[in-house]
Motif scaffolding. Structure first.
Motif, PDB file in Angstrom:
ATOM      1  N   MET A   1       0.850  -1.176   0.000  1.00 38.18           N
ATOM      2  CA  MET A   1       0.000   0.000   0.000  1.00 38.18           C
ATOM      3  C   MET A   1       0.897   1.242   0.000  1.00 38.18           C
ATOM      4  N   PRO A   2       0.649   2.207  -0.899  1.00 41.11           N
ATOM      5  CA  PRO A   2       1.466   3.427  -0.929  1.00 41.11           C
ATOM      6  C   PRO A   2       1.322   4.219   0.368  1.00 41.11           C
ATOM      7  N   HIS A   3       2.352   5.022   0.714  1.00 42.55           N
ATOM      8  CA  HIS A   3       2.306   5.766   1.978  1.00 42.55           C
ATOM      9  C   HIS A   3       1.267   6.873   1.982  1.00 42.55           C
ATOM     10  N   ASN A   4       0.883   7.385   0.846  1.00 39.55           N
ATOM     11  CA  ASN A   4      -0.010   8.533   0.848  1.00 39.55           C
ATOM     12  C   ASN A   4      -1.493   8.165   0.834  1.00 39.55           C
ATOM     13  N   VAL A   5      -1.808   6.876   0.980  1.00 38.85           N
ATOM     14  CA  VAL A   5      -3.201   6.451   1.006  1.00 38.85           C
ATOM     15  C   VAL A   5      -3.784   6.738   2.384  1.00 38.85           C
ATOM     16  N   LEU A   6      -4.927   7.408   2.409  1.00 36.43           N
ATOM     17  CA  LEU A   6      -5.589   7.688   3.687  1.00 36.43           C
ATOM     18  C   LEU A   6      -6.323   6.450   4.149  1.00 36.43           C
ATOM     19  N   ILE A   7      -6.275   6.199   5.435  1.00 32.36           N
ATOM     20  CA  ILE A   7      -6.973   5.054   6.007  1.00 32.36           C
ATOM     21  C   ILE A   7      -7.932   5.545   7.077  1.00 32.36           C
ATOM     22  N   ASP A   8      -9.003   4.783   7.273  1.00 23.66           N
ATOM     23  CA  ASP A   8      -9.995   5.166   8.262  1.00 23.66           C
ATOM     24  C   ASP A   8      -9.481   4.989   9.685  1.00 23.66           C
ATOM     25  N   SER A   9      -8.775   3.896   9.937  1.00 26.81           N
ATOM     26  CA  SER A   9      -8.307   3.619  11.288  1.00 26.81           C
ATOM     27  C   SER A   9      -7.125   2.658  11.216  1.00 26.81           C
ATOM     28  N   PRO A  10      -6.348   2.574  12.294  1.00 31.50           N
ATOM     29  CA  PRO A  10      -5.262   1.587  12.311  1.00 31.50           C
ATOM     30  C   PRO A  10      -5.779   0.161  12.091  1.00 31.50           C
ATOM     31  N   SER A  11      -6.945  -0.155  12.657  1.00 29.40           N
ATOM     32  CA  SER A  11      -7.500  -1.505  12.477  1.00 29.40           C
ATOM     33  C   SER A  11      -7.815  -1.788  11.012  1.00 29.40           C
ATOM     34  N   ASP A  12      -8.368  -0.790  10.311  1.00 30.56           N
ATOM     35  CA  ASP A  12      -8.650  -0.969   8.881  1.00 30.56           C
ATOM     36  C   ASP A  12      -7.354  -1.184   8.103  1.00 30.56           C
ATOM     37  N   ILE A  14      -4.538  -2.413   9.202  1.00 31.08           N
ATOM     38  CA  ILE A  14      -4.041  -3.756   9.519  1.00 31.08           C
ATOM     39  C   ILE A  14      -4.856  -4.809   8.761  1.00 31.08           C
ATOM     40  N   LYS A  15      -6.167  -4.689   8.803  1.00 29.11           N
ATOM     41  CA  LYS A  15      -7.039  -5.675   8.164  1.00 29.11           C
ATOM     42  C   LYS A  15      -6.788  -5.758   6.658  1.00 29.11           C
ATOM     43  N   GLN A  16      -6.575  -4.608   6.011  1.00 25.38           N
ATOM     44  CA  GLN A  16      -6.327  -4.583   4.572  1.00 25.38           C
ATOM     45  C   GLN A  16      -5.036  -5.300   4.194  1.00 25.38           C
ATOM     46  N   THR A  17      -4.128  -5.452   5.136  1.00 26.59           N
ATOM     47  CA  THR A  17      -2.830  -6.053   4.853  1.00 26.59           C
ATOM     48  C   THR A  17      -2.825  -7.561   5.088  1.00 26.59           C
ATOM     49  N   ILE A  18      -3.804  -8.077   5.801  1.00 24.98           N
ATOM     50  CA  ILE A  18      -3.874  -9.519   6.062  1.00 24.98           C
ATOM     51  C   ILE A  18      -4.408 -10.215   4.812  1.00 24.98           C
ATOM     52  N   THR A  35       1.514 -12.888   7.421  1.00 24.59           N
ATOM     53  CA  THR A  35       2.891 -12.649   6.970  1.00 24.59           C
ATOM     54  C   THR A  35       3.046 -11.371   6.137  1.00 24.59           C
ATOM     55  N   PRO A  36       2.072 -10.962   5.303  1.00 25.17           N
ATOM     56  CA  PRO A  36       2.246  -9.665   4.621  1.00 25.17           C
ATOM     57  C   PRO A  36       2.298  -8.496   5.610  1.00 25.17           C
ATOM     58  N   LEU A  37       1.572  -8.586   6.693  1.00 25.20           N
ATOM     59  CA  LEU A  37       1.576  -7.569   7.742  1.00 25.20           C
ATOM     60  C   LEU A  37       2.962  -7.494   8.384  1.00 25.20           C
ATOM     61  N   THR A 179      -8.887  -7.599  20.643  1.00 25.45           N
ATOM     62  CA  THR A 179      -8.493  -7.958  19.290  1.00 25.45           C
ATOM     63  C   THR A 179      -8.586  -6.714  18.411  1.00 25.45           C
ATOM     64  N   LEU A 180      -7.804  -6.687  17.361  1.00 21.38           N
ATOM     65  CA  LEU A 180      -7.767  -5.511  16.496  1.00 21.38           C
ATOM     66  C   LEU A 180      -8.730  -5.598  15.329  1.00 21.38           C
ATOM     67  N   VAL A 181      -8.908  -6.792  14.758  1.00 23.44           N
ATOM     68  CA  VAL A 181      -9.791  -6.956  13.604  1.00 23.44           C
ATOM     69  C   VAL A 181     -10.555  -8.270  13.731  1.00 23.44           C
ATOM     70  N   SER A 182     -11.683  -8.345  13.043  1.00 24.62           N
ATOM     71  CA  SER A 182     -12.401  -9.623  12.984  1.00 24.62           C
ATOM     72  C   SER A 182     -12.769  -9.894  11.530  1.00 24.62           C
ATOM     73  N   PHE A 183     -12.845 -11.167  11.211  1.00 28.06           N
ATOM     74  CA  PHE A 183     -13.230 -11.621   9.878  1.00 28.06           C
ATOM     75  C   PHE A 183     -14.389 -12.577  10.024  1.00 28.06           C
ATOM     76  N   GLU A 184     -15.409 -12.371   9.238  1.00 24.59           N
ATOM     77  CA  GLU A 184     -16.512 -13.343   9.181  1.00 24.59           C
ATOM     78  C   GLU A 184     -16.019 -14.526   8.356  1.00 24.59           C
ATOM     79  N   GLY A 185     -16.576 -15.688   8.610  1.00 28.90           N
ATOM     80  CA  GLY A 185     -16.133 -16.890   7.897  1.00 28.90           C
ATOM     81  C   GLY A 185     -14.888 -17.430   8.558  1.00 28.90           C
ATOM     82  N   HIS A 186     -14.521 -18.623   8.186  1.00 31.69           N
ATOM     83  CA  HIS A 186     -13.326 -19.224   8.790  1.00 31.69           C
ATOM     84  C   HIS A 186     -12.501 -19.962   7.811  1.00 31.69           C
TER      85      HIS A 186
END
Length: 186
Positions: A1-12, A14-18, A35-37, A179-186
């Motif tokens: 992800m480029p450095h200049n991208v605005l994000i809503d929150s630290p959790s978002d 982090i979640k986008q990187t998993i 591992t990408p995180l 916890t920082l993020v949650s994902f539906e499904g398993h």
């Protein structure tokens, strides 16, 4: 992800990187790969900072990390908080006198252990792993710490998979969770 991208929150962020890996290790499983995180220094710092800010004023006596990805986050967090790190390992990996706890898996069981001198009675410990699925590993870690007289002040993880009800079981057993993020499904 480029450095200049605005994000809503630290959790978002982090979640986008998993990364989600479908059908691994078995058909129907959506594996949440951190591992990408870990390989992105910017996101890794944001991740660690979330935990540091959470526990900075709480000042636990130690951070206990669950084998193996809990070692990565837990040891860095312990360093940042200037407290000790306690590894809770799979059976047979620790060289000194240990205490062990067996827990059930979907098919079979597993055992984790820790050194008998890793914590002392009255120590306040944060127990950390990368992910909470069925909650078995974290429950076993909590029991080990409690058997040695420590107080587990909170269980922490990057990811919660609420559909597997592990976080519900842990809370029902009296463990506060962060916890920082949650994902539906398993």
């Amino acid at each position: 992800m480029p450095h200049n991208v605005l994000i809503d929150s630290p959790s978002d962020y982090i979640k986008q990187t998993i990364r989600t890996v479908p059908d691994w290790p078995a058909a129907g499983v959506q594996f949440r790969d951190i591992t990408p995180l870990l390989s992105n220094p910017r996101v890794f710092r944001v991740l660690i900072d979330q935990f540091v800010h959470r526990y900075f004023d709480v000042r636990p006596d130690a951070i206990a990390g669950l084998d193996a990805r809990g070692f990565i986050i837990g040891s860095v967090l312990a360093y940042e908080l200037n407290v000790g790190f306690v590894p809770i390992r799979k059976k047979g990996k620790l060289p000194f006198t240990t205490v062990e706890e067996t827990y059930e898996l979907e098919y079979g069981s597993a055992t984790v252990e820790m050194h008998t001198d890793a914590v002392k009675a009255g120590d306040r410990v944060v127990l950390i792993d990368d992910l909470i699925a069925t909650g078995g590993t974290m429950m076993a870690g909590m029991r080990l710490l409690q058997r040695l007289g420590a107080t587990v002040i909170e269980g922490a993880a990057i990811v919660d998979l609420p559909e597997l009800h592990g976080s519900d079981k842990l809370r029902a057993a009296g463990l506060d969770l962060f916890t920082l993020v949650s994902f539906e499904g398993h």
